[in-house]
Design a protein around this motif. Structure first.
Motif, PDB file in Angstrom:
ATOM      1  N   LEU A  52     -40.088 -20.586   0.035  1.00  0.00           N
ATOM      2  CA  LEU A  52     -39.806 -19.351   0.735  1.00  0.00           C
ATOM      3  C   LEU A  52     -40.585 -18.266   0.002  1.00  0.00           C
ATOM      4  O   LEU A  52     -40.176 -17.803  -1.063  1.00  0.00           O
ATOM      5  N   ALA A  53     -41.748 -17.930   0.541  1.00  0.00           N
ATOM      6  CA  ALA A  53     -42.642 -16.948  -0.084  1.00  0.00           C
ATOM      7  C   ALA A  53     -42.342 -15.580   0.517  1.00  0.00           C
ATOM      8  O   ALA A  53     -42.502 -15.372   1.722  1.00  0.00           O
ATOM      9  N   ILE A  54     -41.894 -14.650  -0.336  1.00  0.00           N
ATOM     10  CA  ILE A  54     -41.482 -13.327   0.115  1.00  0.00           C
ATOM     11  C   ILE A  54     -42.535 -12.306  -0.323  1.00  0.00           C
ATOM     12  O   ILE A  54     -42.850 -12.189  -1.500  1.00  0.00           O
ATOM     13  N   ARG A  94     -49.023 -25.588  -5.681  1.00  0.00           N
ATOM     14  CA  ARG A  94     -50.194 -26.117  -4.984  1.00  0.00           C
ATOM     15  C   ARG A  94     -50.050 -25.946  -3.471  1.00  0.00           C
ATOM     16  O   ARG A  94     -50.972 -25.484  -2.788  1.00  0.00           O
ATOM     17  N   GLU A  95     -48.895 -26.310  -2.940  1.00  0.00           N
ATOM     18  CA  GLU A  95     -48.696 -26.244  -1.491  1.00  0.00           C
ATOM     19  C   GLU A  95     -48.749 -24.814  -0.969  1.00  0.00           C
ATOM     20  O   GLU A  95     -49.321 -24.564   0.083  1.00  0.00           O
ATOM     21  N   ALA A 104     -48.152 -17.025  -6.463  1.00  0.00           N
ATOM     22  CA  ALA A 104     -46.983 -16.201  -6.768  1.00  0.00           C
ATOM     23  C   ALA A 104     -46.833 -16.030  -8.274  1.00  0.00           C
ATOM     24  O   ALA A 104     -47.102 -16.957  -9.042  1.00  0.00           O
ATOM     25  N   ALA A 105     -46.372 -14.862  -8.681  1.00  0.00           N
ATOM     26  CA  ALA A 105     -46.143 -14.581 -10.099  1.00  0.00           C
ATOM     27  C   ALA A 105     -44.766 -15.064 -10.547  1.00  0.00           C
ATOM     28  O   ALA A 105     -44.587 -15.463 -11.688  1.00  0.00           O
ATOM     29  N   THR A 130     -42.203 -15.016  -5.329  1.00  0.00           N
ATOM     30  CA  THR A 130     -42.423 -13.579  -5.135  1.00  0.00           C
ATOM     31  C   THR A 130     -43.588 -13.129  -6.011  1.00  0.00           C
ATOM     32  O   THR A 130     -44.111 -13.908  -6.797  1.00  0.00           O
ATOM     33  N   GLY A 131     -43.971 -11.873  -5.860  1.00  0.00           N
ATOM     34  CA  GLY A 131     -45.131 -11.372  -6.593  1.00  0.00           C
ATOM     35  C   GLY A 131     -46.392 -12.048  -6.084  1.00  0.00           C
ATOM     36  O   GLY A 131     -47.211 -12.540  -6.856  1.00  0.00           O
ATOM     37  N   LEU A 132     -46.549 -12.051  -4.770  1.00  0.00           N
ATOM     38  CA  LEU A 132     -47.651 -12.781  -4.131  1.00  0.00           C
ATOM     39  C   LEU A 132     -48.983 -12.061  -4.268  1.00  0.00           C
ATOM     40  O   LEU A 132     -49.058 -10.841  -4.152  1.00  0.00           O
ATOM     41  N   THR A 133     -50.014 -12.865  -4.476  1.00  0.00           N
ATOM     42  CA  THR A 133     -51.393 -12.379  -4.518  1.00  0.00           C
ATOM     43  C   THR A 133     -52.229 -13.296  -3.632  1.00  0.00           C
ATOM     44  O   THR A 133     -52.164 -14.525  -3.761  1.00  0.00           O
TER      45      THR A 133
END
Length: 185
Positions: A52-54, A94-95, A104-105, A130-133
């Protein structure tokens, strides 16, 4: 011993019927708690991860891709299978990058659960990132998908109207909605 040990089936033997790239199908003979024998068809799977990438603006990344088993386009959280012996967090990182093009950080393990315990041993490990780049999407050569940025309200509506019908995604979205309520969002 727990109070439920009287429910355990004892495996007597196992025959491999099929061994593929992703799964192995076995037929196992078990001894039931009453002493009788039964056959169990069991799919062996290396396990999987989902993320779950926020985003910074409080949206989640979902992927829309065709899945052959249900013969349908499905909207899902980014996910994939573990390589043999691979650490689940390494796989999740990786996925996320392969499917969405993000790193993500911060990472948090939420839970792990069996996807279909009636016939398969697949255990999926669920993470929040979270902390997505944005980096670069690195899809496998046989992987085709669209990345979606979805608000909490839109994700919930997509579940309610059937556009999200994938169990791991439903579970993660409802976890996210609960967390947002706790935070007063």
């Amino acid at each position: 011993m727990s109070n439920a040990d009287h429910l355990i089936e004892k495996q007597l033997n196992s025959e491999t019927i099929y061994e593929g790239k992703v799964i192995t199908l076995t037929v196992q003979t078990v001894e039931l708690p009453n002493g009788k024998q039964a056959k169990r068809e069991v799919v062996l799977h290396p396990g999987a991860v989902t993320v779950l990438a926020i985003t910074a603006d409080d949206q989640i990344l979902l992927v829309n891709q065709f899945r052959k088993a249900p013969n349908s386009l499905l909207i899902e959280t980014p996910a994939g299978k573990l390589e043999r012996g691979e650490d689940p967090l390494t796989s999740a990182k990786r996925e996320l990058e392969e499917e969405t093009g993000y790193q993500a950080a911060e990472w948090k393990h939420i839970t792990s659960f069996y996807t279909s315990p009636g016939f398969a041993d697949e255990l999926i490990h669920c993470y929040v990132a979270t902390g997505l780049t944005m980096v670069e999407q690195k899809l496998d050569e046989d992987e085709f998908l669209d990345v979606l940025h979805v608000t909490a309200e839109a994700a919930e509506q997509m579940i309610l109207d059937g556009r999200i019908a994938d169990a791991k995604t439903v579970a993660l979205v409802y976890w996210w909605l609960r967390e947002r309520m706790r935070e007063g969002k």
